[in-house]
Design a protein around this motif. Structure first.
Motif, PDB file in Angstrom:
ATOM      1  N   ALA A  42       0.833  -1.207   0.000  1.00  0.00           N
ATOM      2  CA  ALA A  42       0.000   0.000   0.000  1.00  0.00           C
ATOM      3  C   ALA A  42       0.870   1.262   0.000  1.00  0.00           C
ATOM      4  N   TRP A  43       1.971   1.232   0.739  1.00  0.00           N
ATOM      5  CA  TRP A  43       2.889   2.374   0.803  1.00  0.00           C
ATOM      6  C   TRP A  43       3.494   2.643  -0.577  1.00  0.00           C
ATOM      7  N   ALA A  44       3.839   1.589  -1.300  1.00  0.00           N
ATOM      8  CA  ALA A  44       4.388   1.752  -2.639  1.00  0.00           C
ATOM      9  C   ALA A  44       3.365   2.382  -3.574  1.00  0.00           C
ATOM     10  N   GLY A  45       2.126   1.901  -3.520  1.00  0.00           N
ATOM     11  CA  GLY A  45       1.082   2.474  -4.364  1.00  0.00           C
ATOM     12  C   GLY A  45       0.843   3.942  -4.059  1.00  0.00           C
ATOM     13  N   LEU A  46       0.846   4.292  -2.786  1.00  0.00           N
ATOM     14  CA  LEU A  46       0.661   5.692  -2.403  1.00  0.00           C
ATOM     15  C   LEU A  46       1.815   6.549  -2.917  1.00  0.00           C
ATOM     16  N   GLY A  47       3.032   5.996  -2.915  1.00  0.00           N
ATOM     17  CA  GLY A  47       4.186   6.735  -3.426  1.00  0.00           C
ATOM     18  C   GLY A  47       4.078   7.005  -4.919  1.00  0.00           C
ATOM     19  N   VAL A  48       3.624   6.003  -5.683  1.00  0.00           N
ATOM     20  CA  VAL A  48       3.435   6.207  -7.121  1.00  0.00           C
ATOM     21  C   VAL A  48       2.367   7.267  -7.368  1.00  0.00           C
ATOM     22  N   TYR A  49       1.272   7.182  -6.615  1.00  0.00           N
ATOM     23  CA  TYR A  49       0.202   8.175  -6.764  1.00  0.00           C
ATOM     24  C   TYR A  49       0.732   9.589  -6.480  1.00  0.00           C
ATOM     25  N   LYS A  50       1.504   9.726  -5.407  1.00  0.00           N
ATOM     26  CA  LYS A  50       2.051  11.029  -5.041  1.00  0.00           C
ATOM     27  C   LYS A  50       2.990  11.544  -6.127  1.00  0.00           C
ATOM     28  N   HIS A  51       3.811  10.662  -6.662  1.00  0.00           N
ATOM     29  CA  HIS A  51       4.758  11.060  -7.699  1.00  0.00           C
ATOM     30  C   HIS A  51       4.022  11.543  -8.951  1.00  0.00           C
ATOM     31  N   LEU A  52       3.038  10.789  -9.382  1.00  0.00           N
ATOM     32  CA  LEU A  52       2.314  11.153 -10.598  1.00  0.00           C
ATOM     33  C   LEU A  52       1.518  12.441 -10.420  1.00  0.00           C
ATOM     34  N   ARG A  53       0.992  12.649  -9.244  1.00  0.00           N
ATOM     35  CA  ARG A  53       0.261  13.904  -8.999  1.00  0.00           C
ATOM     36  C   ARG A  53       1.214  15.092  -9.043  1.00  0.00           C
TER      37      ARG A  53
ATOM     38  N   HIS B 100      11.345 -12.428  -1.041  1.00  0.00           N
ATOM     39  CA  HIS B 100      12.540 -11.850  -0.419  1.00  0.00           C
ATOM     40  C   HIS B 100      12.096 -10.557   0.252  1.00  0.00           C
ATOM     41  N   ILE B 101      11.653 -10.671   1.473  1.00  0.00           N
ATOM     42  CA  ILE B 101      10.912  -9.581   2.111  1.00  0.00           C
ATOM     43  C   ILE B 101      11.743  -8.311   2.213  1.00  0.00           C
ATOM     44  N   ASN B 102      13.037  -8.419   2.476  1.00  0.00           N
ATOM     45  CA  ASN B 102      13.842  -7.205   2.610  1.00  0.00           C
ATOM     46  C   ASN B 102      14.022  -6.505   1.268  1.00  0.00           C
ATOM     47  N   CYS B 103      14.158  -7.269   0.189  1.00  0.00           N
ATOM     48  CA  CYS B 103      14.242  -6.673  -1.139  1.00  0.00           C
ATOM     49  C   CYS B 103      12.925  -6.002  -1.500  1.00  0.00           C
ATOM     50  N   PHE B 104      11.821  -6.661  -1.175  1.00  0.00           N
ATOM     51  CA  PHE B 104      10.500  -6.091  -1.446  1.00  0.00           C
ATOM     52  C   PHE B 104      10.301  -4.778  -0.693  1.00  0.00           C
ATOM     53  N   GLU B 105      10.729  -4.745   0.557  1.00  0.00           N
ATOM     54  CA  GLU B 105      10.610  -3.517   1.343  1.00  0.00           C
ATOM     55  C   GLU B 105      11.382  -2.373   0.703  1.00  0.00           C
ATOM     56  N   GLY B 106      12.602  -2.666   0.248  1.00  0.00           N
ATOM     57  CA  GLY B 106      13.398  -1.631  -0.385  1.00  0.00           C
ATOM     58  C   GLY B 106      12.778  -1.124  -1.677  1.00  0.00           C
ATOM     59  N   LEU B 107      12.235  -2.040  -2.483  1.00  0.00           N
ATOM     60  CA  LEU B 107      11.606  -1.638  -3.741  1.00  0.00           C
ATOM     61  C   LEU B 107      10.390  -0.752  -3.499  1.00  0.00           C
ATOM     62  N   CYS B 108       9.695  -0.976  -2.399  1.00  0.00           N
ATOM     63  CA  CYS B 108       8.498  -0.187  -2.103  1.00  0.00           C
ATOM     64  C   CYS B 108       8.824   1.250  -1.733  1.00  0.00           C
ATOM     65  N   TRP B 109      10.094   1.533  -1.478  1.00  0.00           N
ATOM     66  CA  TRP B 109      10.501   2.912  -1.195  1.00  0.00           C
ATOM     67  C   TRP B 109      10.909   3.662  -2.461  1.00  0.00           C
ATOM     68  N   LEU B 110      11.105   2.970  -3.571  1.00  0.00           N
ATOM     69  CA  LEU B 110      11.524   3.637  -4.802  1.00  0.00           C
ATOM     70  C   LEU B 110      10.508   4.665  -5.301  1.00  0.00           C
ATOM     71  N   PRO B 111       9.186   4.389  -5.248  1.00  0.00           N
ATOM     72  CA  PRO B 111       8.237   5.431  -5.670  1.00  0.00           C
ATOM     73  C   PRO B 111       8.338   6.696  -4.825  1.00  0.00           C
ATOM     74  N   TRP B 112       8.574   6.549  -3.531  1.00  0.00           N
ATOM     75  CA  TRP B 112       8.719   7.726  -2.674  1.00  0.00           C
ATOM     76  C   TRP B 112      10.020   8.454  -2.964  1.00  0.00           C
ATOM     77  N   LEU B 113      11.040   7.725  -3.394  1.00  0.00           N
ATOM     78  CA  LEU B 113      12.267   8.377  -3.827  1.00  0.00           C
ATOM     79  C   LEU B 113      11.989   9.252  -5.042  1.00  0.00           C
ATOM     80  N   GLY B 114      11.204   8.718  -5.987  1.00  0.00           N
ATOM     81  CA  GLY B 114      10.847   9.510  -7.156  1.00  0.00           C
ATOM     82  C   GLY B 114      10.014  10.722  -6.810  1.00  0.00           C
ATOM     83  N   ALA B 115       9.036  10.550  -5.921  1.00  0.00           N
ATOM     84  CA  ALA B 115       8.190  11.675  -5.506  1.00  0.00           C
ATOM     85  C   ALA B 115       9.015  12.745  -4.807  1.00  0.00           C
ATOM     86  N   SER B 116       9.989  12.325  -4.004  1.00  0.00           N
ATOM     87  CA  SER B 116      10.846  13.286  -3.294  1.00  0.00           C
ATOM     88  C   SER B 116      11.767  14.015  -4.252  1.00  0.00           C
ATOM     89  N   LEU B 117      12.297  13.302  -5.244  1.00  0.00           N
ATOM     90  CA  LEU B 117      13.138  13.938  -6.248  1.00  0.00           C
ATOM     91  C   LEU B 117      12.354  14.998  -7.016  1.00  0.00           C
TER      92      LEU B 117
END
Length: 277
Positions: A63-74, A102-119
């Protein structure tokens, strides 16, 4: 290791060593359990029921990843339906869901959309965006998997460069953007140093401490001949299934986690849509 970490933390102890796997291993220094990653606190809260902790961790991060993509696109001025569609597409994408094992890899990937939104926030002339970029990088490092760290390190400068080369120019100058990205990367490394330093000390003593052969370095890389999967991933059988056994001699077998897919109907619709949002 994950369940052991939750039990030890719930008992008020920071586990540096786990003696429940083989002859034991350095749990904290190994890092893949994300011992200092805030998102793993559910393992402490649900230490009696680790599988519930894993399930909730996966769902909340998705859910956090989806929210990050939404924030980035907006922030890119996409309309709400388009931003929602993009978020749902990312949440249901194969490369992301395949990494749930691979739960730790999945967690890290879910932060990538928020990285894009922050950039994007930083490039729009809001200085706090660089602080958010640094925090996102730190979270990715703290999850404990090297793949999201590598992706973030490659993608962040590529995104900044792309924004200057393509489309509307950012509100900040290139030199300031480069400086902000450098400071954000430094902040991420400093905040994540608590897990990086023990890992750097441990790495030379591991089986991977010696130089790896070219085959070992590229064993799970996408073979150029396998790019047919971009438009038809099931054309020659399911990845790593018995259907693909005749393809071994041509190096066309794809690990399921690395199976790329750009659906042909979506590409056709994209071409028909034109440059509008």
């Amino acid at each position: 290791g994950h369940a052991y970490f939750g039990r030890e933390m719930a008992a008020g102890r920071l586990p540096l060593w786990c003696d429940e796997a083989g002859a034991g291993y350095p749990l904290f220094a190994e890092g893949q359990n994300g011992p200092l990653y805030p998102g793993n606190l559910l393992r402490v809260a649900f230490w009696r029921h680790p599988w519930q902790a894993f399930a909730w961790t996966l769902l909340l991060h998705l859910a956090w990843a989806g929210l990050g993509v939404y924030k980035h696109l907006r922030r890119l001025d996409c309309r709400i339906p388009a931003a929602l569609a993009g978020a749902l597409a990312f949440m249901g994408s194969g490369p992301l869901l395949a990494r749930m094992v691979h739960i730790n890899c999945f967690e890290g990937l879910c932060w990538l959309p928020w990285l894009g939104a922050s950039l994007e926030k930083a490039l729009q002339g809001r200085p706090r965006g660089w602080l958010a970029v640094g925090l996102c990088l730190a979270m990715i490092v703290l999850t404990g998997h090297q793949h999201p760290v590598l992706l973030a390190g490659l993608w962040a400068p590529a995104y900044v460069a792309g924004r200057f080369l393509l489309g509307a120019k950012p509100a900040v100058r290139l030199r300031r953007a480069a400086g902000g990205l450098l400071m954000a990367g430094t902040l991420g490394a400093l905040l994540g140093g608590s897990v990086l330093l023990p890992l750097l000390e441990l790495a030379p003593h591991s089986v991977r401490g010696a130089a790896l052969t070219l085959h070992e370095q590229t064993v799970l890389s996408l073979e150029p001949a396998g790019c047919y999967a971009f438009v038809a991933p099931q054309w020659l059988g399911s990845p790593f299934s018995a259907d693909q056994s005749p393809l071994l001699q041509w190096h066309l077998v794809l690990p399921y986690e690395w199976c790329p897919y750009l659906p042909l109907p979506a590409l056709l619709l994209l071409c028909m849509a034109g440059p509008g949002r």
